[in-house]
Design a protein around this motif. Structure first.
Motif, mmCIF file in Angstrom:
data_model
loop_
_atom_site.group_PDB
_atom_site.id
_atom_site.type_symbol
_atom_site.label_atom_id
_atom_site.label_comp_id
_atom_site.label_asym_id
_atom_site.label_seq_id
_atom_site.Cartn_x
_atom_site.Cartn_y
_atom_site.Cartn_z
ATOM 1 N N ARG A 751 57.069 -7.100 55.469
ATOM 2 C CA ARG A 751 57.278 -5.668 55.716
ATOM 3 C C ARG A 751 55.959 -4.906 55.638
ATOM 4 O O ARG A 751 55.703 -3.997 56.429
ATOM 5 C CB ARG A 751 58.272 -5.098 54.703
ATOM 6 C CG ARG A 751 59.710 -5.546 54.914
ATOM 7 C CD ARG A 751 60.661 -4.747 54.020
ATOM 8 N NE ARG A 751 62.044 -5.176 54.226
ATOM 9 C CZ ARG A 751 62.652 -6.099 53.483
ATOM 10 N NH1 ARG A 751 62.007 -6.669 52.489
ATOM 11 N NH2 ARG A 751 63.906 -6.442 53.732
ATOM 12 N N ARG A 752 55.112 -5.285 54.655
ATOM 13 C CA ARG A 752 53.818 -4.613 54.538
ATOM 14 C C ARG A 752 52.937 -4.890 55.753
ATOM 15 O O ARG A 752 52.042 -4.103 56.078
ATOM 16 C CB ARG A 752 53.116 -5.057 53.254
ATOM 17 C CG ARG A 752 53.765 -4.532 51.982
ATOM 18 C CD ARG A 752 52.906 -4.770 50.758
ATOM 19 N NE ARG A 752 52.869 -6.156 50.360
ATOM 20 C CZ ARG A 752 53.717 -6.728 49.498
ATOM 21 N NH1 ARG A 752 54.685 -6.004 48.950
ATOM 22 N NH2 ARG A 752 53.604 -7.994 49.175
ATOM 23 N N LEU A 753 53.191 -6.009 56.432
ATOM 24 C CA LEU A 753 52.453 -6.334 57.657
ATOM 25 C C LEU A 753 53.034 -5.645 58.882
ATOM 26 O O LEU A 753 52.544 -5.828 59.999
ATOM 27 C CB LEU A 753 52.469 -7.858 57.878
ATOM 28 C CG LEU A 753 51.701 -8.696 56.849
ATOM 29 C CD1 LEU A 753 51.998 -10.178 57.044
ATOM 30 C CD2 LEU A 753 50.204 -8.431 56.949
ATOM 31 N N GLN A 907 62.062 9.716 37.779
ATOM 32 C CA GLN A 907 60.922 9.166 37.044
ATOM 33 C C GLN A 907 59.612 9.734 37.583
ATOM 34 O O GLN A 907 59.443 9.905 38.788
ATOM 35 C CB GLN A 907 60.891 7.635 37.194
ATOM 36 C CG GLN A 907 62.159 6.939 36.750
ATOM 37 C CD GLN A 907 62.402 7.070 35.263
ATOM 38 O OE1 GLN A 907 61.465 7.218 34.491
ATOM 39 N NE2 GLN A 907 63.668 7.011 34.874
ATOM 40 N N GLN A 908 58.732 10.022 36.690
ATOM 41 C CA GLN A 908 57.402 10.484 37.101
ATOM 42 C C GLN A 908 56.487 9.264 37.230
ATOM 43 O O GLN A 908 55.743 8.905 36.317
ATOM 44 C CB GLN A 908 56.846 11.484 36.079
ATOM 45 C CG GLN A 908 57.620 12.782 36.026
ATOM 46 C CD GLN A 908 57.008 13.767 35.037
ATOM 47 O OE1 GLN A 908 56.341 13.373 34.092
ATOM 48 N NE2 GLN A 908 57.242 15.058 35.282
ATOM 49 N N THR A 909 56.586 8.616 38.367
ATOM 50 C CA THR A 909 55.850 7.374 38.591
ATOM 51 C C THR A 909 54.884 7.534 39.752
ATOM 52 O O THR A 909 55.008 8.448 40.573
ATOM 53 C CB THR A 909 56.821 6.217 38.912
ATOM 54 O OG1 THR A 909 57.568 6.536 40.090
ATOM 55 C CG2 THR A 909 57.767 5.974 37.747
ATOM 56 N N ILE A 910 53.924 6.608 39.818
ATOM 57 C CA ILE A 910 53.004 6.570 40.944
ATOM 58 C C ILE A 910 53.333 5.356 41.801
ATOM 59 O O ILE A 910 54.024 4.431 41.364
ATOM 60 C CB ILE A 910 51.531 6.501 40.478
ATOM 61 C CG1 ILE A 910 51.239 5.141 39.825
ATOM 62 C CG2 ILE A 910 51.208 7.628 39.521
ATOM 63 C CD1 ILE A 910 49.760 4.856 39.631
ATOM 64 N N ALA A 911 52.838 5.355 43.026
ATOM 65 C CA ALA A 911 53.018 4.217 43.917
ATOM 66 C C ALA A 911 51.956 3.165 43.608
ATOM 67 O O ALA A 911 50.806 3.488 43.286
ATOM 68 C CB ALA A 911 52.917 4.652 45.376
ATOM 69 N N ALA A 912 52.325 1.913 43.740
ATOM 70 C CA ALA A 912 51.369 0.835 43.462
ATOM 71 C C ALA A 912 50.165 0.917 44.377
ATOM 72 O O ALA A 912 49.046 0.568 43.973
ATOM 73 C CB ALA A 912 52.066 -0.515 43.618
ATOM 74 N N ALA A 913 50.362 1.371 45.607
ATOM 75 C CA ALA A 913 49.249 1.483 46.548
ATOM 76 C C ALA A 913 48.206 2.489 46.090
ATOM 77 O O ALA A 913 47.068 2.487 46.580
ATOM 78 C CB ALA A 913 49.778 1.861 47.935
ATOM 79 N N ASP A 914 48.565 3.371 45.130
ATOM 80 C CA ASP A 914 47.644 4.420 44.676
ATOM 81 C C ASP A 914 46.987 4.099 43.337
ATOM 82 O O ASP A 914 46.373 4.987 42.721
ATOM 83 C CB ASP A 914 48.411 5.757 44.542
ATOM 84 C CG ASP A 914 48.923 6.255 45.883
ATOM 85 O OD1 ASP A 914 48.296 5.914 46.902
ATOM 86 O OD2 ASP A 914 49.943 6.967 45.888
ATOM 87 N N LEU A 915 47.095 2.871 42.863
ATOM 88 C CA LEU A 915 46.542 2.533 41.542
ATOM 89 C C LEU A 915 45.059 2.889 41.424
ATOM 90 O O LEU A 915 44.597 3.351 40.381
ATOM 91 C CB LEU A 915 46.724 1.037 41.259
ATOM 92 C CG LEU A 915 47.979 0.598 40.498
ATOM 93 C CD1 LEU A 915 47.955 -0.905 40.299
ATOM 94 C CD2 LEU A 915 48.102 1.318 39.171
ATOM 95 N N ALA A 953 53.222 -1.775 47.648
ATOM 96 C CA ALA A 953 52.175 -2.784 47.448
ATOM 97 C C ALA A 953 52.583 -3.744 46.346
ATOM 98 O O ALA A 953 53.464 -3.455 45.528
ATOM 99 C CB ALA A 953 50.842 -2.118 47.091
ATOM 100 N N ILE A 954 51.899 -4.872 46.326
ATOM 101 C CA ILE A 954 51.996 -5.807 45.212
ATOM 102 C C ILE A 954 50.832 -5.500 44.275
ATOM 103 O O ILE A 954 49.746 -5.132 44.724
ATOM 104 C CB ILE A 954 51.960 -7.265 45.723
ATOM 105 C CG1 ILE A 954 52.279 -8.250 44.592
ATOM 106 C CG2 ILE A 954 50.638 -7.604 46.364
ATOM 107 C CD1 ILE A 954 52.501 -9.679 45.087
ATOM 108 N N PHE A 955 51.055 -5.591 42.965
ATOM 109 C CA PHE A 955 49.977 -5.279 42.027
ATOM 110 C C PHE A 955 50.067 -6.217 40.826
ATOM 111 O O PHE A 955 51.109 -6.813 40.542
ATOM 112 C CB PHE A 955 50.023 -3.810 41.583
ATOM 113 C CG PHE A 955 51.247 -3.423 40.808
ATOM 114 C CD1 PHE A 955 51.222 -3.324 39.422
ATOM 115 C CD2 PHE A 955 52.448 -3.123 41.460
ATOM 116 C CE1 PHE A 955 52.346 -2.948 38.704
ATOM 117 C CE2 PHE A 955 53.572 -2.743 40.753
ATOM 118 C CZ PHE A 955 53.528 -2.662 39.372
#
Length: 1006
Positions: A751-753, A907-915, A953-955
């Motif tokens: 999917r990310r591709l 939830q106050q979360t961030i996206a993995a792509a924005d680490l 993203a994978i992290f």
């Protein structure tokens, strides 16, 4: 009066023996005895190892075995080489022939053997044929008086044995546990006749004499037998295969012709560099008698167009010219002497990877060519790992299965027995499991199963071919697949001079093969391995530099992807040249080892410009290409050669000794030689000490460069396919069921591709996954529980009669069990034909058919079933997820986190792509478990590296000991997590140092 133990069994007697040959030899020598016979049950499983240990302890070794059948038993000792060959043949027949009769077989094969037995029928039959070298065995606690009476009756000499199994009576309970495990009984149901005697101990000569005061000649006879038997066994002569019955000179000429012909094919012309390297290698190969071996291996390698010759053999130009290997050893400066040198005594082997599903065909071809008398598979001695040890001991103690499962489900399958016993008492996974006295006893026993051989199995790929019958060299058994397998594992086979060819299965070669075939079928290029240069492609180089290598062989683990990103962070523009990138990829493939973390950091720092220098100018040529660090195994050899004038053979021996767990005196001797050699070159003791410490530190984790280069070539091909044909590539990755990750993780990567995931379809799906363009179709193989008969029937009928036009049409044309039909419906195979909303109606038809049709008793569907007319509502997203998980093992319509949308919004979360935007700050992320690896700190504390993903993203995360201890029991793959921790960065790569874990769907943590 002297005495020799002629009947002694070790842990190489599966389900019977207690102690290793090392321990038995050590105790025998300590008792002042000079000889020892190893006579394991029905096998010579440990003989090469026993010979080494006996000589190490100053003992004269006798080779033998106790042959035991349901009716007869005898101890057989080899007096001569002929006797040894007869013993191997007899044991082979015992394991492979139906109706085997020990007395009859001994009548045919007793030449060169001394026979000891208390079996009256066997002794009577053999005595009638020949009384020479035939003895009545007399042992304490084994009907000794009856055996003496039998000796007088048959007029045969008696011989005293202790039937040695134990060092002391306290070992007997462990023997009983082994017998109970072997017989699948609890200890309470074990009968005395099914075990040895507690008196079967390793006695001194004085103790044995005291045990036989009425029959001293029985003790004397043990010595007479021993001095009559061969004790100077020499298995060092290399036993080569023979290529098509050529003599040695003809084989050498044929190898030379093929190597020169192959060189012209590889290089276009024979330059002086190529000519000299070929001449040098061929001279050593011919002098060592290796010509036959190379020709045999080449013949096998040509059975598949896609192979990967690897290991140290990839440093050989001859192997490259024969297309056994595919990395140019001249271009990449590969050190041939790591593979073969003029002084090397032990034979090296050549490892060849084939596509995993072609391996059996290659082995079939080898056996067809050389026959099952001359060829056999190498054995593997399967022991007790931690979980198996604990489970088996608990079973024979009679514990309920539920109690056993509650304990063992937390144990890693990779822990050894000793590790498991320690972990259960101290590991945080078990902190809520108080141990009863019974469990403590079970753990103590399980710890002692370390080193016990449980049964013989097949080595993952080792094949041995000899010029004559393999049974002259080693006993052979028959594997489940019907192939002969020798009783020795690889190290002992090599120690006995048997040259092994490793025919290994590699799923990634099948991935490349299948993806290339799909690309060609879809109108793409023909990716001929001989002309394919994937790193000439800038986008492929960019993918590698970004570390986007999930799915790419050998460089897809979280640690390796991190390393690639650290090496080239901010440089992934494709400007790095193909040659430079490949060399660095080879370095990365070698250094990414479990014990190498601190060296990895230093390597990356130097790559990014940290100043460095070699310890001495003499090392510039050895370590210059690897930033002054020893990254490859052969650099250990080359350092010793450069600083201390070691020969290639001595340097390679040093490398081998360092890699052993217990190098002992030999390492001390080589250290002295290293310092003496360095002193002659004028080097200071301080510099030599520093160099020696580097040698010791690096050798334990590195690969040899030829091996890493061979794998790096496969990595580059995988990267090219992922770059340009991601659909075909990801389909092949999942279909071949290889790689580091689960199918769900690979679908997330797809999917990310930008690929669209399509569900199984009765007309569009084949058994494997299929990909083309921007779509990836789930294969029928993903439907859990679907019978292979049904799967094959669907594909064949579609090929014969075309696509199905309705569910009823499918039922008319395909005979399918009701349960398989249910799986197909729930998997969505008929959604395109009937609509998703019809699933419930189709399931109703199946149930109606089962209850009303005459064929229901057999569970088969044959004829058309009337459609139910009542309208059914379409499935909701959550119900779809549930059916997909039930039938396919995972949700495929959407990312598994998607179903928690309402909770995510709170939830106050961030996206993995924005680490990377949150370095140094504490953040919260919603995550789905992908893969994890538990390791230990320098202080022995457990911690874990875990990869998670969200929809972006994978992290990677780190659970240091404190967090791991607190949360390790919460981590599983089945639910979403809320992670809180600090974002950390190293060389531009971000990870999350986890400090808190909660469950998203429950809003709780610990």
């Amino acid at each position: 009066m002297s005495f020799v133990h002629l009947h002694c069994q070790s842990s190489f007697s599966p389900g019977w023996g207690v102690h290793t040959p090392d321990v038995l030899c050590e105790r025998t020598a300590a008792l002042g005895l000079t000889h020892l016979a190893l006579t394991d049950r029905n096998g010579l499983y440990g003989i090469p190892h026993f010979l080494e240990q006996a000589r190490h302890h100053g003992l004269r070794p006798l080779i033998g075995a106790e042959a035991v059948t349901s009716n007869h038993r005898a101890v057989l000792l080899a007096r001569t080489q002929e006797g040894y060959a007869n013993l191997c043949q007899l044991l082979s027949d015992l394991h492979t022939q139906t109706g085997f009769s020990l007395p009859r077989k001994l009548m045919d094969r007793r030449q060169g053997l001394t026979i000891l037995s208390d079996d009256g029928d066997l002794l009577t039959a053999l005595a009638a044929q020949d009384r020479h070298h035939l003895y009545v065995e007399i042992s304490p606690g084994h009907a000794m008086e009856a055996a003496l009476a039998r000796a007088r009756q048959l007029e045969l000499p008696p011989v005293a044995t202790a039937r040695t199994l134990l060092l002391e009576k306290a070992d007997f309970p462990l023997h009983r546990v082994l017998r109970a495990i072997a017989l699948n009984r609890t200890l309470s149901r074990l009968r005395p006749e099914e075990t040895a005697s507690p008196r079967d101990c390793l006695y001194s000569a004085e103790e044995m004499i005291a045990l036989f005061p009425h029959c001293p000649q029985a003790v004397e006879n043990s010595w007479k037998i021993a001095v009559d038997c061969c004790t100077d066994w020499d298995f060092s002569t290399t036993v080569f295969p023979r290529f098509r019955d050529l003599d040695d000179e003809a084989a050498a000429q044929e190898l030379r012709r093929r190597a020169n012909q192959g060189a012209l094919s590889r290089y276009g012309q024979l330059t002086e560099v190529v000519r000299q390297r070929l001449h040098k290698e061929l001279a050593i190969i011919e002098a060592k008698g290796f010509a036959h071996y190379f020709l045999v291996v080449e013949e096998l390698a040509r059975l598949s167009p896609r192979t990967c010759g690897r290991g140290s053999a990839a440093a050989s130009l001859v192997a490259y010219c024969l297309q056994i290997t595919h990395v140019d050893p001249i271009r990449h400066n590969l050190f041939f002497e790591r593979f073969l040198n003029a002084e090397r005594v032990d034979p090296p082997d050549i490892d060849i990877d084939f596509p995993w599903d072609e391996r059996d065909a290659v082995l079939d071809a080898a056996f067809a060519r050389y026959g099952s008398r001359r060829a056999a598979m190498v054995g593997a001695h399967i022991g007790f790992r931690g979980r198996a040890a604990l489970r088996e001991v608990a079973k024979v103690y009679g514990l309920p299965e539920a109690d056993i499962g509650a304990m063992t489900e937390r144990i890693s399958g990779y822990w050894k027995a000793e590790q498991t016993a320690g972990a259960v008492t101290s590991h945080p996974l078990f902190r809520d499991a108080p141990l009863s006295s019974e469990w403590l006893e079970i753990l103590a026993v399980a710890r002692r199963l370390q080193g016990q051989m449980r049964h013989l199995a097949l080595h993952c790929g080792g094949l041995v071919i000899v010029p004559e019958d393999i049974r002259h060299h080693v006993p052979v058994e028959m594997a489940a697949k019907g192939r002969p397998v020798i009783q020795w594992e690889k190290d002992q086979a090599e120690a006995a001079g048997l040259v092994k060819i490793d025919i290994l299965g590699n799923r990634s070669l099948a991935v490349i093969r299948d993806a290339a075939a799909a690309i060609r079928a879809h109108g793409g290029p023909d990716l001929d391995p001989a002309r394919w240069s994937p790193l000439d492609d800038a986008p492929t180089r960019q993918l590698l530099q970004r570390g986007d290598s999930m799915g790419c062989f050998y460089i897809e683990s979280p640690a390796t992807r991190q390393l690639l990103r650290k090496m080239w962070q901010g440089q992934a523009d494709g400007q790095l040249g193909a040659e430079e990138l490949f060399e660095h990829l080879v370095m990365a493939s070698s250094i990414i080892r479990p014990a190498a973390n601190r060296y990895i950091r230093e390597f990356v720092a130097r790559l990014h410009g940290k100043p460095w220098h070699c310890l001495h100018p003499r090392l510039e040529s050895v370590l210059g290409e690897t930033y002054g660090m020893a990254i490859y195994q052969e650099q250990i050899t080359q350092m010793a050669m450069a600083l201390a004038d070691f020969t290639p053979f001595e340097g390679d021996q040093l490398r081998k000794i360092i890699s052993k767990k217990h190098p002992g005196q030999r390492l001390i001797d080589y250290r002295q030689k290293f310092f003496q050699g360095g002193k002659k070159k004028g080097l200071s003791p301080d510099l030599l000490e520093q160099a020696w410490q580097e040698v010791l530190s690096f050798a334990g984790y590195s690969f040899c460069k030829p091996h890493s280069a061979s794998y790096a070539l496969v990595s580059c091909q995988s990267a090219w396919l992922k770059t340009h044909y991601p659909a075909e590539f990801m389909a092949a990755v999942i279909s071949n069921q290889g790689g580091y990750y689960s199918p769900l993780a690979y679908l997330s990567e797809a999917r990310r591709l930008g690929l669209r995931i399509l569900p199984p379809d009765i007309n569009a799906s084949d058994r494997p996954y299929r990909g083309q363009g921007s779509e990836l179709r789930i294969g029928l193989m993903q439907i859990g529980g679907l019978s292979q008969v049904t799967l094959k029937g669907i594909v064949e009928e579609r090929e014969r009669g075309g696509d199905f036009n309705s569910f009823s049409d499918f039922l008319r044309r395909v005979t399918v069990p009701v349960e398989d039909g249910r799986l197909l419906i729930k998997a969505g195979c008929f959604d395109v034909l009937e609509g998703r909303q019809a699933r419930a109606d189709l399931l109703w038809q199946l149930l109606r058919r089962r209850s009303q049709a005459p064929q229901a008793a057999s569970g088969l569907l044959f004829a058309e079933v009337p459609r139910r007319q009542a309208a059914r509502p379409a499935l909701g997203a959550d119900e779809m997820d549930q059916q997909e998980v039930e039938v396919l093992g995972m949700p495929i319509s959407r990312h598994p986190l998607s179903r928690y949308g309402a909770l995510l919004e709170r939830q106050q979360t961030i996206a993995a792509a924005d680490l990377s935007r949150w370095v140094g700050r504490h953040v919260s992320l919603v995550a789905w478990w992908v893969t994890g690896k538990v390791v230990q700190t320098a202080k022995g504390q457990p911690m874990e590296f875990i990869s998670f993903e969200d929809s972006t993203a994978i992290f990677d995360t780190t659970f240091f000991p404190r967090a791991y201890t607190r949360f390790c029991r919460l981590l599983s793959r089945q639910r979403p997590y809320l992670l809180k921790g600090k974002v950390e960065e190293e060389f531009g790569v971000c990870t999350l140092n986890v400090e808190w874990v909660g469950f998203l769907d429950e809003g709780e943590g610990t």
